[in-house]
Structure formats: structure tokens, C-alpha cells
Design a protein around this motif. Structure first.
Motif, PDB file in Angstrom:
ATOM      1  N   GLY A 205      -1.168   7.016 -38.405  1.00  0.00           N
ATOM      2  CA  GLY A 205      -0.930   6.056 -39.489  1.00  0.00           C
ATOM      3  C   GLY A 205       0.073   6.540 -40.524  1.00  0.00           C
ATOM      4  N   ALA A 206      -0.120   7.775 -41.005  1.00  0.00           N
ATOM      5  CA  ALA A 206       0.748   8.286 -42.073  1.00  0.00           C
ATOM      6  C   ALA A 206       2.197   8.403 -41.597  1.00  0.00           C
ATOM      7  CB  ALA A 206       0.236   9.639 -42.549  1.00  0.00           C
ATOM      8  N   ILE A 208       3.575   6.518 -39.236  1.00  0.00           N
ATOM      9  CA  ILE A 208       4.127   5.171 -39.025  1.00  0.00           C
ATOM     10  C   ILE A 208       4.609   4.588 -40.345  1.00  0.00           C
ATOM     11  CG2 ILE A 208       3.524   2.784 -38.405  1.00  0.00           C
ATOM     12  CD1 ILE A 208       1.571   4.033 -36.299  1.00  0.00           C
ATOM     13  N   ILE A 209       3.792   4.721 -41.385  1.00  0.00           N
ATOM     14  CA  ILE A 209       4.139   4.047 -42.641  1.00  0.00           C
ATOM     15  C   ILE A 209       5.219   4.797 -43.431  1.00  0.00           C
ATOM     16  CG2 ILE A 209       1.957   2.774 -42.851  1.00  0.00           C
ATOM     17  CD1 ILE A 209       2.184   5.405 -45.324  1.00  0.00           C
ATOM     18  N   THR A 210       5.582   5.981 -42.989  1.00  0.00           N
ATOM     19  CA  THR A 210       6.683   6.684 -43.648  1.00  0.00           C
ATOM     20  C   THR A 210       7.929   6.753 -42.757  1.00  0.00           C
ATOM     21  OG1 THR A 210       5.739   8.792 -42.916  1.00  0.00           O
ATOM     22  CG2 THR A 210       5.229   8.094 -45.158  1.00  0.00           C
TER      23      THR A 210
ATOM     24  N   ILE B  75      12.822   3.146 -45.245  1.00  0.00           N
ATOM     25  CA  ILE B  75      11.391   3.485 -45.271  1.00  0.00           C
ATOM     26  C   ILE B  75      11.176   4.951 -45.654  1.00  0.00           C
ATOM     27  CG2 ILE B  75      11.330   3.961 -42.759  1.00  0.00           C
ATOM     28  CD1 ILE B  75       8.456   2.263 -44.627  1.00  0.00           C
ATOM     29  N   GLU B  76      12.111   5.803 -45.232  1.00  0.00           N
ATOM     30  CA  GLU B  76      11.964   7.236 -45.558  1.00  0.00           C
ATOM     31  C   GLU B  76      12.106   7.490 -47.054  1.00  0.00           C
ATOM     32  OE1 GLU B  76      13.996   6.044 -43.168  1.00  0.00           O
ATOM     33  OE2 GLU B  76      13.796   7.222 -41.314  1.00  0.00           O
ATOM     34  N   GLY B  82       4.778   8.773 -48.880  1.00  0.00           N
ATOM     35  CA  GLY B  82       3.983   7.617 -48.464  1.00  0.00           C
ATOM     36  C   GLY B  82       3.070   7.119 -49.566  1.00  0.00           C
ATOM     37  N   GLN B  87       2.541   1.212 -48.981  1.00  0.00           N
ATOM     38  CA  GLN B  87       2.213   2.172 -47.911  1.00  0.00           C
ATOM     39  C   GLN B  87       0.733   2.564 -47.974  1.00  0.00           C
ATOM     40  OE1 GLN B  87       5.451   4.803 -49.152  1.00  0.00           O
ATOM     41  NE2 GLN B  87       6.308   4.725 -47.084  1.00  0.00           N
ATOM     42  N   LEU B  91      -2.323   1.937 -45.138  1.00  0.00           N
ATOM     43  CA  LEU B  91      -3.276   2.929 -44.603  1.00  0.00           C
ATOM     44  C   LEU B  91      -4.711   2.477 -44.850  1.00  0.00           C
ATOM     45  CD1 LEU B  91      -1.841   6.461 -45.479  1.00  0.00           C
ATOM     46  CD2 LEU B  91      -1.810   5.286 -43.270  1.00  0.00           C
ATOM     47  N   ASP B  94      -5.532   0.083 -42.410  1.00  0.00           N
ATOM     48  CA  ASP B  94      -5.217   0.597 -41.074  1.00  0.00           C
ATOM     49  C   ASP B  94      -4.470  -0.482 -40.278  1.00  0.00           C
ATOM     50  OD1 ASP B  94      -5.185   2.882 -39.604  1.00  0.00           O
ATOM     51  OD2 ASP B  94      -7.184   2.661 -38.740  1.00  0.00           O
ATOM     52  N   PRO B  96      -1.343  -0.793 -38.684  1.00  0.00           N
ATOM     53  CA  PRO B  96      -0.535  -0.742 -37.462  1.00  0.00           C
ATOM     54  C   PRO B  96      -1.332  -0.743 -36.162  1.00  0.00           C
ATOM     55  CG  PRO B  96       0.189   0.938 -39.027  1.00  0.00           C
ATOM     56  CD  PRO B  96      -1.110   0.395 -39.534  1.00  0.00           C
ATOM     57  N   GLY B  99       2.837  -0.156 -34.177  1.00  0.00           N
ATOM     58  CA  GLY B  99       3.452   0.410 -35.374  1.00  0.00           C
ATOM     59  C   GLY B  99       4.962   0.248 -35.475  1.00  0.00           C
ATOM     60  N   ILE B 106       6.828  -3.251 -44.061  1.00  0.00           N
ATOM     61  CA  ILE B 106       6.587  -2.596 -45.350  1.00  0.00           C
ATOM     62  C   ILE B 106       7.789  -2.793 -46.285  1.00  0.00           C
ATOM     63  CG2 ILE B 106       6.375  -0.304 -46.443  1.00  0.00           C
ATOM     64  CD1 ILE B 106       4.600   0.477 -43.971  1.00  0.00           C
TER      65      ILE B 106
END
Lengths: 749, 151
Positions: A205-206, A208-210, B75-76, B82, B87, B91, B94, B96, B99, B106
Motif C-alpha cells: 500500500g505505502a 503504491i500511494i507514493t 506522485i513522488e 506519503g 495518501q 491507506l 486500503d 488499491p 494499484g 490520487i
């Protein structure tokens, strides 16, 4: 506890391998690097002790669990290690997960397909955790000079109450790795589970979201070039020649050539493509440069003759004929309709349906159709390959690494042991990445270029390559007597090139006089498994039909089904019925309760359905509201019986996804052809469901039981199509027979 | 080939590419920022969504020559670790499955919340309709946006 014999391959218990730092699996460090869970607080250990092929434990108590199967979004990279951790009695916060590479000597069935990963992995994953736990206990017993039967484990700790000895797993890991593998281990009672049945977050998860690199398309290596392909523009055509002179001088372009994915005498496996064997290839420095060259390259194509190919099927080798010609969807529909009056293969018959249809007071007959569908994984097909004279390294998204290893081995003339396949997280699978032609293509391109390359399909290449969900047609007939009892049932169904029939599924077994007939038509448009193959059409057709029959018989649609299931339970017809009528009825009864079916509210139009496929049972009640003449899916109640649920919130997520995906494809999606050319090649013309069209609310409830778990990747997709059609009927007064529903007659209003 | 000065995620960077190159491929192939995804190449799926001066744009249809001094956020660069509310909400819910589309989702969601701190269902649908999720995580995305809007 249940004593069970251990059956993990001996090679998975390689003794004491104390490789420091990055761990034992150094060969796939790109994929394995820092797969920390968000809760991860411990530093990496100085030393790892490999207990067995599934796990290693650091001296500081950190545990690495290998997730054996490919991750396509079904979340097994979290749920498979949860099963190991449960039997190990680990503290989940101490667990980090690594994607295992292809290794058939350690892991069984490294496939993502058929909703089988959890079902088929269940025993070996439990065993891997339980044997490791037993070895830790034995190590502690030796260390403390106590009887191992007196040692208990809890949340990553070994405890001997009488002496007060307590140790984490870390300090015992070294000694445990030297213990003999026990011949017999104890598995936990289901009621003692502490991790299974609790919701755990996605281990990726972490990342994917970053936006961390996770997918095949994100993979890179030193000196890697980019390759793209051009395949024939139409099914029924093949490569003839091309003029490469102008293209080779374009900026960044390294080479232009054609390749054959497989050689002439190759015996195809089921996972090889039936689409285009010879394709044009452009290799260059950057993706954009290769895309520009791709637009300029002029390839000459020609009509392909009829072909006969050797295929290795489940029941041995056979010859498959691929016809010539340029096919169109309009012709397909006419050809399928013409099958109605032709003799078809009887695949099941009970009693005397013909006589009963003659006696019937009412006969209901309805026909259902669906178009071809493209998989459209959001990450297009791609693969990295670095093929040298003595090794092939292949990295990317593949659902069938084991089978494709054989395919690529044959094509390269290289033994299996020199081929290393590493699996990335996949940007969707849905069956598309069962067919790994792109892996073989990447290997051939790398070998030709003598360079590492990453093959990338554009969306258009991907959508027009084939491996589609077939187009199907089914005609159902039901005979009712004067009391509206269902006395005979007939289904005649087929498709291009395969039939959707599953003859032994409900309502077979519930009706004394039953006939199922099947037909198939050949085509050169290639097809493949698409999320819940065959069920993804036949479930919706059957559940729509039963709804209409219940209405004509003046019965409540849930009670009508339950009465049939009662008959199947008490007095089943035939011996080959492939469902458990009690579990089937169980999900229907639960959805009736959860949706408050008997007390529905005004302005809500409800449709129900239930289906069994891929070993799991699902029922739905779908509620539609009409706003400004448009049907809005207000809520779906979904009940599921898939046995023990490993990771409940993730299981709900996957169920919700299956429902939305099923609704989307039935309502909006279609792949059509004109003279062999796919008419939809990107998302401007190919419709997928979007945010505003998704159901407003979804409630998923699982039947609680202690039955060994089955799969969830597919089972919620097929039945919801029936619930949707039935709810649309209640809202609009119109039945929907032809997918996609958006073009079937007029939408509500 | 031409030299371009870019501001990406707060850093000034230099690249030498064909002026027609979409910023998507500059990010992925030249700057090693692969969180921005390729999905369709014709601005129909939203997987490549980035921020240009804070607004959500499809990077696959945006040539590098049109960027100028506008600030690019991927996104980075959305947050340090994060920690952006969107973001964190992703999480928490949950969201994704596979993904792959989620960085685009996002980026669209965070741009929406910049201009509308408390969007209605309809406003979320309208802002997010260009982002396809083949896995069908739409209901969770909406729930996550609502959670983020409250923080």
C-alpha cells in the motif's frame, strides 16, 4: 490441534543459509528491496536464518515471508503470507513480505488464475508456518533444556511458563535453522486463529500511494533499450514485408526487424497466443522515439491462409485449425443466430424434456447475447528481457510464469535452469496475462539485439492483439404446468469459438426434465480466459431468465430459487451436480435478510441473482433509483460464501471490484470487428465503467463457516449482471437481453 | 533535440529531448520518476495525471515544450513520505487492488481538494470521471476522498 504429515518439498528446507544483509534472495533485489509494512519499525537484521523456502528469520526477530503467487490486484501478496504467519504464530508487525521468484522446487502452482491461489495454497502455506514454528520450539527446548511440549508460542514469542523462559523468535532462529524438519506438525484449530480473519493492510500500500517502482513497466536496467511491436491490423492477416531504410535513421532508433514468436514446428501450450506469430519490431533508446518510428514504419500485410497448429491440451496433443478470412461482428451475430435451428451437442439430459415441453401449459423462451471483450488491464502488456548466450533473465507481469518458462525455453533453445523469471506486481490481470506471448517476444528481441530490452505494448497494440472474451449466445426455454410449476428446462448455448455452457451447474439437479445443448463456431479472432470465463456471460443470462420465469410463474424470485434449491438438496436429479445446494441457498437467504428483501422501500427497484462458480457462492440484491430518467445503482447487497475469509477488508475490496467490473462490462463494454479489424482500440471508443457510473454503496457480507477457503478473484463478477438486468427491468419495464445493455433497446426513461 | 529546464517536485532539472515529447515520457524515461503511469496515451484514462501549478493534467498529451516555467508535481513529490491527507486516506481505506491507476487517482483527488475542500458526490464524480480503475475501486476512492476532505 490437528496433527498433519508435512509434505513440503525437501528442497524447501535448505539448511542454515546465513546470508547477511539483503538476504538469501539477492538475485531479485529490485523486487524485494525494502518491502516494509507501514508498521515496520525494526531495522533490517544483521543476519537472516532461512528456516524453509517460505520464510527466513533475522536475529532481531524480523521475519521475511515469501509470497509465492503472482500479484494481480487480488491481494494475495498480503493474504498468502498471513496464512504462513498465522501458523508460525508470528507478530504480523514483524513480518515483511517478498514476492518469490519462479521456483517450482519450492512452491506449488505459481499461477494467478481460476481464483485458485488461496484454495490451492492453503495447506502448503499453513504447513510452511507450522513446521517453522515447530523448529523454533525445538530450538528453544534444547536451549532451555526443557520439554518442547511445554513450550507455547504467541505473537512471535516462545514461552516456557514453568521456568519463566521467554524468547523472541530472533534469538532462536539460528538454532532453529539447524533443526531437522519435523515429519509431522500440528496445525491450529480454526477457532485459535489470530491473524486469519482479521483485516490487514495491503503490504504494498505505502509503495503504491507514493508511486514507487513496482510494475513491469517501471522496471529498468543498465543499458536497457525500449522495444515496441507492430502486429497485423486485422485478424486473418499476416506479416509480408517492410521497408526499414527510413526508419533506422530516425533519432534514437537502433534496429527494425521482424520476429516469429514461435517457430514453425512448435507445439503450443494453452498459455501461448493464437494471435499473430510474426510481428514487426522497433528497438530504440527511449519510448517516445520508438513510438515516433512506429508511426512511420510501413509494413505490408497479406491475407493469412488457413492454418493447422499443434496444441498441447489437458488431454494430450491435438491439432487446431485456424480458418482464413476477415470476419465482422455483423456476420458473427447472424452465424450465431443460425445455430438455433441446427443440431447441437447434448451435454446433459435428465428425464424427458421433449415430452414435458409438449405437455406444458406455458413455455417461456428467451435469447441472450454478449459481445467480445478486451481485458484492458490498466498496465499494458510489457516485459523486460536480458538474454545472453548462457542466461535469460525475464522480469515483468505474468500470471503463468511456470508455463511460460517452458515456452521461452523452447523458443530460445535454452534449458529451463538457465531461465530466470521474476514476477513484478501487475497492473491488472483478469486472465490477459495468462497468455505470455509478450514474454517470449521480449526474449527473442533481446537475443536478436544482444542487449537488455523492455518490450512495451501501446494501448492500441494491447487492445487489438486478441485473447478476447468470446462472443456468446444462449437460448433458454422453461416449461410450466397449470399450477406454474417448472416442469422442464432447456438451454442451448454456444459461442465463437467456444461455448459458455456449464451443464452440471444449477438449475441442473433441481428439475426432473432438463436438457443442455452446446455448439461452437470457428474463428481466427483469438480468445482467452477473461475474469470468470464462460460464467461471466452464462450467469447473467441464466439469472435473468430465472427471474422472468419466476415472474411468469407468479412467484417471488428469491423463493422461486430457494424452492428449486430445496429440491436439489433433498432429492437431486442426476449425479454430477457440481454445487452444494445448502451453501447456494445460504447466500440467498443471507442476502434476503441483509437487504431486507421482504420490506423494500418506495422508489427502489430491486433485482436479485445468485451463482456458484470458481468454488464460491455469491448472491446479490441490486437496488436502482431512477433520477431524471437515468438508472442509478443506489446500493448492492452482496453475500459471499468462500469458506474461511483470510483478510476480510481486502476480501470485501475484491468483491466490490468484481461487482463494479461485472456491471461495467455488462452495461458499457464491447469489442466489435469490421473485416477483421478491431473497431475499438483505445478508451476513446472502448467504454469502461467510470466513477459517476459506479454503485453508490456496496455492502458485502460473508457467510461464516470453517470450510477451507476458496477464491474471490472471479466469483462476484458473473452473478451481478443478472441482478443488474433484473433491477433494470423493475425500473423500466424492459428486459435486457443483449450486452452491452447501454445499446440494448432504450435505457430507462 | 532541445534543452529544457524543468521544475519537477520543487527541483530544477535539465533534459535534452525532442520538443514534442510528452512530459509523461520525460518523467518516466529521463527523470526516473515512474510513479506517473502510461495507460492510454490519449488522455482518456487518467493514469498519467500530474499537477501543473497545482491543477490536474494528463501528462501523456502535454509536450515538454509547453511546460515552460510551470511547476510540475508528480506522485513522488505530492508529499515527503506519503503524508498528504489524500495518501493517508487511501491507506486508511486500503483502496488499491492492482494499484496501477492509483497514483493518477490520487493526483486528481488532491487537485480537486485544493480547490474544493468539501466536494459533494457529484463534484467528486465530475472531477474523477477521467480516471479509469479497471479493478473497480471507485466506491473506496470516493470514501477516501471524503475522509481526506475532513482532515
Amino acid at each position: 490441534m490437528n496433527k498433519v504429515k508435512t509434505s513440503i518439498g525437501r528442497r524447501s528446507f535448505i539448511k542454515r543459509s546465513t546470508i547477511a544483509g539483503g538476504g538469501i534472495m539477492l538475485s531479485f533485489n529490485w523486487l524485494a528491496s525494502c518491502d516494509m509494512t507501514p508498521n515496520q519499525v525494526k531495522a533490517l537484521p544483521k543476519e537472516w536464518f532461512k528456516i524453509n523456502g517460505f520464510l527466513k528469520i533475522g536475529e532481531n526477530g524480523l521475519i521475511t515471508i515469501m509470497s509465492p503467487n503472482p500479484e494481480i490486484g487480488q491481494n494475495i501478496k498480503t493474504s498468502m503470507p498471513m496464512i504462513v504467519a498465522e501458523e508460525l504464530d508470528a507478530n504480523w508487525d514483524d513480518v515483511i513480505v517478498e514476492q518469490a521468484p519462479l521456483n517450482t522446487s519450492i512452491f506449488n502452482r505459481q499461477i494467478a488464475g481460476g481464483s485458485q491461489s488461496i484454495r490451492q495454497g492453503w495447506n502448503s502455506l499453513r504447513m510452511a508456518g507450522a513446521t517453522a514454528r515447530a523448529m523454533l520450539v525445538e530450538a528453544a527446548a534444547q536451549n532451555w533444556s526443557v520439554n518442547q511440549n511445554e513450550i507455547i508460542t504467541s505473537k512471535g514469542q516462545l514461552i516456557h511458563k514453568a521456568t519463566g523462559n521467554i524468547s523472541g523468535f530472533g534469538p532462536m532462529a539460528s538454532l532453529a535453522s539447524e533443526m531437522k524438519v519435523p515429519k509431522e506438525v500440528s496445525l491450529k484449530e480454526i477457532s485459535d486463529f489470530k491473524i486469519i480473519g482479521t483485516s490487514r493492510k495491503n503490504v504494498d500500500g505505502a509503495k503504491i500511494i507514493t508511486g514507487q517502482p513496482l510494475y513491469g513497466l517501471d522496471y529498468s536496467a543498465d543499458k536497457m533499450l525500449i522495444a515496441m511491436i507492430i502486429h497485423p491490423p486485422a485478424f486473418g492477416m499476416q506479416f509480408k514485408s517492410m521497408d526499414t531504410s527510413q526508419i533506422k535513421s530516425m533519432p534514437g532508433i537502433k534496429d527494425v526487424f521482424s520476429i516469429k514468436t514461435q517457430l514453425e514446428d512448435y507445439t503450443k501450450q494453452w498459455c501461448d497466443t493464437d494471435s499473430f506469430n510474426e510481428i514487426a519490431v522497433i528497438v530504440g533508446e527511449t519510448t517516445w522515439q520508438v513510438m515516433q518510428a512506429k508511426k512511420e514504419l510501413e509494413v505490408k500485410w497479406e491475407l493469412a491462409p488457413e492454418k493447422t497448429e499443434k496444441v498441447q491440451g489437458w488431454a494430450g496433443e491435438f491439432k487446431a485449425t485456424i480458418p482464413s478470412g476477415l470476419e465482422s461482428s455483423s456476420d458473427h451475430m447472424k452465424l450465431m443466430a443460425s445455430m438455433e435451428n441446427k443440431k447441437a451437442k447434448v451435454v446433459r439430459q435428465d428425464g424427458n424434456p421433449e415430452a414435458m415441453f409438449k405437455k406444458a401449459v406455458k413455455v417461456v423462451e428467451r435469447t441472450y447475447t454478449c459481445p467480445y471483450l478486451a481485458h484492458n488491464t490498466m498496465e499494458p502488456m510489457n516485459f523486460f528481457a536480458d538474454v545472453t548466450d548462457d542466461k535469460a533473465t525475464l522480469v515483468g507481469p505474468i500470471q503463468t510464469p511456470e508455463a511460460m518458462e517452458k515456452s521461452v525455453s523452447s523458443r530460445l533453445g535454452m534449458p529451463l535452469e538457465k531461465i530466470d523469471i521474476q514476477m513484478t506486481r501487475m497492473g491488472g490481470g483478469f486472465g490477459r496475462r495468462l497468455y505470455g506471448h509478450f514474454l517470449t517476444e521480449a526474449a527473442v528481441i533481446s537475443k536478436t539485439m544482444k542487449s537488455p530490452i523492455k518490450l512495451i505494448y501501446t494501448r492500441e497494440d494491447d487492445m487489438s492483439q486478441g485473447s478476447y472474451r468470446p462472443t456468446y449466445r444462449a437460448t433458454y426455454r422453461a416449461a410450466l404446468d397449470k399450477n406454474n410449476n417448472l416442469i422442464a428446462f432447456h438451454v442451448k448455448a454456444g459461442g465463437i469459438p467456444e461455448s459458455p455452457i456449464a451443464a452440471n451447474r444449477f438449475p441442473a439437479g433441481a428439475i426432473d426434465h432438463y436438457l443442455a445443448e452446446s455448439w461452437e463456431l470457428k474463428s481466427n479472432i483469438s480468445v482467452g480466459a477473461f475474469r470468470a470465463p464462460r460464467s461471466n456471460f452464462i450467469a447473467g443470462a441464466e439469472q435473468s431468465f430465472l427471474d422472468e420465469v419466476a415472474e411468469i410463474a407468479e412467484k417471488d424470485p428469491i423463493q422461486f430459487r430457494l424452492d428449486l434449491l430445496q429440491k436439489a438438496k433433498e432429492n437431486p436429479v442426476g449425479k454430477d451436480n457440481d454445487y452444494d445446494a445448502s451453501r447456494y441457498a445460504g447466500v440467498l437467504e443471507l442476502v434476503r435478510e441483509k437487504s431486507n428483501w421482504d420490506n423494500s422501500s418506495e422508489g427502489i427497484h430491486r433485482g436479485v441473482s445468485a451463482y456458484f462458480c470458481h468454488n464460491s457462492y455469491v448472491a446479490n440484491v441490486l437496488d436502482i433509483k431512477v433520477e431524471n430518467g437515468n438508472p442509478i445503482i443506489d446500493k448492492i447487497y452482496c453475500t459471499v460464501d468462500c469458506g474461511i475469509v483470510i483478510n476480510p477488508d481486502a476480501a470485501k475490496n475484491l468483491s466490490e471490484g468484481g461487482l463494479i467490473d461485472g456491471i461495467g462490462h455488462a452495461f458499457y463494454s464491447s469489442m466489435s470487428f469490421k473485416d477483421g479489424v478491431p473497431e475499438q482500440q483505445n478508451f476513446d471508443k472502448y467504454r469502461l465503467i467510470r466513477h459517476s457510473e459506479a454503485p453508490k454503496k456496496i455492502q458485502v457480507d460473508f457467510v461464516k463457516n470453517e470450510i477451507s477457503p476458496t477464491g474471490l478473484g472471479e466469483p462476484t463478477f458473473p452473478p451481478v449482471i443478472g441482478a443488474l438486468a433484473n433491477a433494470l427491468y423493475r425500473a423500466s419495464g424492459r428486459r435486457y437481453y443483449n450486452q452491452p445493455f447501454i445499446t440494448d433497446k432504450q435505457i430507462v426513461g | 533535440m532541445e534543452q529544457f529546464l524543468l521544475n519537477v517536485n520543487g527541483k530544477n532539472l535539465e533534459v535534452n529531448v525532442d520538443p514534442n515529447t510528452p512530459i509523461l515520457w520525460v518523467l518516466r524515461d529521463h527523470l526516473n520518476l515512474v510513479g506517473t503511469k502510461y495507460g492510454c496515451g490519449i488522455a482518456q484514462c487518467g493514469a498519467c495525471t500530474i499537477h501543473l501549478n497545482g491543477a490536474a493534467v494528463r501528462s501523456c498529451q502535454l509536450p515538454i515544450s509547453s511546460i515552460g516555467k510551470n511547476k510540475v508535481t508528480t506522485i513522488e513529490g505530492l508529499s515527503e513520505n506519503g503524508e498528504h491527507p489524500v495518501q493517508k486516506a487511501w491507506l486508511e481505506h486500503d483502496v488499491p487492488q492492482c494499484g496501477y491507476c492509483q497514483s493518477g487517482q490520487i493526483m486528481s483527488a488532491s487537485a480537486l481538494l485544493e480547490t474544493n475542500t468539501n466536494p459533494s458526490d457529484e463534484e467528486i464524480d465530475s472531477a474523477m470521471n477521467g480516471n479509469i480503475c479497471r479493478c473497480g475501486t471507485y466506491t473506496r476512492i470516493k470514501a477516501a476522498i471524503k475522509t481526506a476532505s475532513k482532515s
